[in-house]
Design an enzyme around this catalytic site. Sequence first.
Site, PDB file in Angstrom:
ATOM      1  N   CYS A   1      38.770  68.703  46.978  1.00  0.00           N
ATOM      2  CA  CYS A   1      40.014  69.156  46.357  1.00  0.00           C
ATOM      3  C   CYS A   1      41.120  68.108  46.390  1.00  0.00           C
ATOM      4  CB  CYS A   1      40.484  70.427  47.061  1.00  0.00           C
ATOM      5  SG  CYS A   1      42.064  70.994  46.468  1.00  0.00           S
ATOM      6  N   CYS A  12      48.363  71.499  51.040  1.00  0.00           N
ATOM      7  CA  CYS A  12      47.476  72.534  51.577  1.00  0.00           C
ATOM      8  C   CYS A  12      46.798  71.995  52.834  1.00  0.00           C
ATOM      9  CB  CYS A  12      46.416  72.909  50.541  1.00  0.00           C
ATOM     10  SG  CYS A  12      45.312  74.207  51.112  1.00  0.00           S
ATOM     11  N   CYS A  54      47.726  79.509  36.059  1.00  0.00           N
ATOM     12  CA  CYS A  54      47.285  79.251  37.428  1.00  0.00           C
ATOM     13  C   CYS A  54      48.508  78.710  38.180  1.00  0.00           C
ATOM     14  CB  CYS A  54      46.165  78.223  37.367  1.00  0.00           C
ATOM     15  SG  CYS A  54      45.591  77.733  38.983  1.00  0.00           S
ATOM     16  N   SER A  88      36.664  81.516  47.219  1.00  0.00           N
ATOM     17  CA  SER A  88      36.113  80.181  46.974  1.00  0.00           C
ATOM     18  C   SER A  88      34.931  80.010  47.903  1.00  0.00           C
ATOM     19  CB  SER A  88      37.158  79.109  47.313  1.00  0.00           C
ATOM     20  OG  SER A  88      38.282  79.285  46.512  1.00  0.00           O
ATOM     21  N   LEU A  89      33.739  80.131  47.357  1.00  0.00           N
ATOM     22  CA  LEU A  89      32.547  80.104  48.210  1.00  0.00           C
ATOM     23  C   LEU A  89      31.936  78.696  48.228  1.00  0.00           C
ATOM     24  CD1 LEU A  89      30.839  82.046  49.939  1.00  0.00           C
ATOM     25  CD2 LEU A  89      29.365  82.360  47.956  1.00  0.00           C
ATOM     26  N   HIS A  90      31.554  78.210  47.071  1.00  0.00           N
ATOM     27  CA  HIS A  90      31.138  76.817  46.837  1.00  0.00           C
ATOM     28  C   HIS A  90      29.905  76.345  47.591  1.00  0.00           C
ATOM     29  CE1 HIS A  90      34.860  76.870  44.771  1.00  0.00           C
ATOM     30  NE2 HIS A  90      35.632  76.649  45.810  1.00  0.00           N
ATOM     31  N   CYS A  98      39.663  71.183  51.965  1.00  0.00           N
ATOM     32  CA  CYS A  98      38.364  71.233  51.277  1.00  0.00           C
ATOM     33  C   CYS A  98      38.077  69.833  50.720  1.00  0.00           C
ATOM     34  CB  CYS A  98      38.398  72.264  50.146  1.00  0.00           C
ATOM     35  SG  CYS A  98      38.847  73.900  50.740  1.00  0.00           S
ATOM     36  N   GLY A 128      47.573  75.014  47.219  1.00  0.00           N
ATOM     37  CA  GLY A 128      47.857  75.878  48.357  1.00  0.00           C
ATOM     38  C   GLY A 128      46.830  76.972  48.549  1.00  0.00           C
ATOM     39  N   GLU A 129      46.821  77.514  49.760  1.00  0.00           N
ATOM     40  CA  GLU A 129      45.962  78.655  50.088  1.00  0.00           C
ATOM     41  C   GLU A 129      46.877  79.889  50.148  1.00  0.00           C
ATOM     42  OE1 GLU A 129      42.852  79.928  50.696  1.00  0.00           O
ATOM     43  OE2 GLU A 129      43.966  81.700  51.322  1.00  0.00           O
ATOM     44  N   GLU A 169      52.462  72.227  40.872  1.00  0.00           N
ATOM     45  CA  GLU A 169      51.890  72.278  39.537  1.00  0.00           C
ATOM     46  C   GLU A 169      51.561  73.705  39.116  1.00  0.00           C
ATOM     47  OE1 GLU A 169      48.468  69.738  39.315  1.00  0.00           O
ATOM     48  OE2 GLU A 169      49.522  68.135  40.375  1.00  0.00           O
ATOM     49  N   SER A 217      43.104  84.023  44.905  1.00  0.00           N
ATOM     50  CA  SER A 217      41.889  83.324  45.312  1.00  0.00           C
ATOM     51  C   SER A 217      42.082  82.735  46.704  1.00  0.00           C
ATOM     52  CB  SER A 217      41.622  82.213  44.298  1.00  0.00           C
ATOM     53  OG  SER A 217      40.559  81.430  44.735  1.00  0.00           O
ATOM     54  N   CYS A 223      43.715  71.004  40.054  1.00  0.00           N
ATOM     55  CA  CYS A 223      45.038  71.111  40.648  1.00  0.00           C
ATOM     56  C   CYS A 223      45.264  69.970  41.628  1.00  0.00           C
ATOM     57  CB  CYS A 223      45.267  72.468  41.290  1.00  0.00           C
ATOM     58  SG  CYS A 223      44.100  72.890  42.551  1.00  0.00           S
TER      59      CYS A 223
HETATM   60  S1  SF4 Z   1      40.546  74.180  47.353  1.00  0.00           S
HETATM   61 FE1  SF4 Z   1      42.328  75.488  47.683  1.00  0.00          FE
HETATM   62  S2  SF4 Z   1      42.205  75.951  49.893  1.00  0.00           S
HETATM   63 FE2  SF4 Z   1      40.875  74.169  49.575  1.00  0.00          FE
HETATM   64  S3  SF4 Z   1      42.208  72.381  49.991  1.00  0.00           S
HETATM   65 FE3  SF4 Z   1      42.278  72.826  47.775  1.00  0.00          FE
HETATM   66  S4  SF4 Z   1      44.097  74.111  47.497  1.00  0.00           S
HETATM   67 FE4  SF4 Z   1      43.553  74.151  49.667  1.00  0.00          FE
END
Ligand code: SF4
Length: 340
Positions: free
Chosen positions: A115, A108, A101, A210-212, A112, A155-156, A88, A187, A329
Amino acid sequence: MNIYGLTKTDLEHVFEAIGEKKFKATQVYEWLYKKRVSSFDEMTNIKKDVIDYLKQNYNLNKLKILKKQEGIDVVKYLFELEDNNKIEAVLMKHDYGNSLCVSSQVGCNMGCSFCESGRLKKVRNLSADEIVLQILQVEEDLKLRITHVVMMGIGEPFDNYDNVIKFVKIINDPKGIELGSRHITISTCGIIPKIKEFMNLNLQVNLAISLHASNNELRSKLMNINKVYDINELISVIKEYINKTNRRVTFEYIMLDNVNDKESNALELSKLLKGINCYVNLIPYNETSHIEYKKSKKENIMKFYDILKKNNINVTIRKEFGSNVSAACGQLRSNYEEEK
Ligand code: SF4
């Protein structure tokens, strides 16, 4: 091989290897990115035997647009790759320009808990051309110019480090798409060895983390990566990064109702980030039917914001984009799979 995956330097090496002058790489780059041709035959200032060589060794294949959803100031794309995997990209219209984006992987592995993208485990990394093409095709489809690129899609990025850096070099090239480094943001959830590698490249590209969460216990519940590289290690490497690059870092903080949005979290976060040259971006959560987290209440987001401000932390609240178009996403892909 797809030609959109070559940096200009790669292309210069290709020409040198076949006994041609390396400035041809600049000409080809201009045809691809300035004039946006869709075949090698349109490159009229390149001689026939070179065109034949390019045709034999490279292609200009595009991604397939499977689905497109439009909302206010947001357009979301679902692309199909050559091996039928789906990714996407989301275009967001801001006052300062058009920001895309992009995704960096199919699925991924970071897991997280909030996500949607992470529900599909990583299938593979995207190649540099598959990331570049997300930009080219959205621009072509919407007849507009993308002014900012953020790597916050599926993805990371630092789990696909080499291709992501290649992608940045391709889109940053003055003879190519020419996106300024300061308009590109990578990111990461916090893969420390890669942050260190990245800081030594001196690319002038923005880094977002990405701290969160405001402490280790909470972050480990939300993000598996914290069990490998914890919040204190992360903050200390970010301080090192800022010292070395002199660049401000953004911390992304998704606001989850009654999870990480309490006053105590805001105070803890203020303490954690005290004296660091950074921005905190508070992101209202995009709820999905598959994950139980809820979006923080507006008044709690405002309270959180005020506490950070009072403690001299630069903070913004991200404009909400199209919850009506599955803007988080991973949502468009997952809805598409369910519709089938
Ligand atoms: S937030 Fe980013 S790093 Fe975490 S699972 Fe989702 S896509 Fe992967």
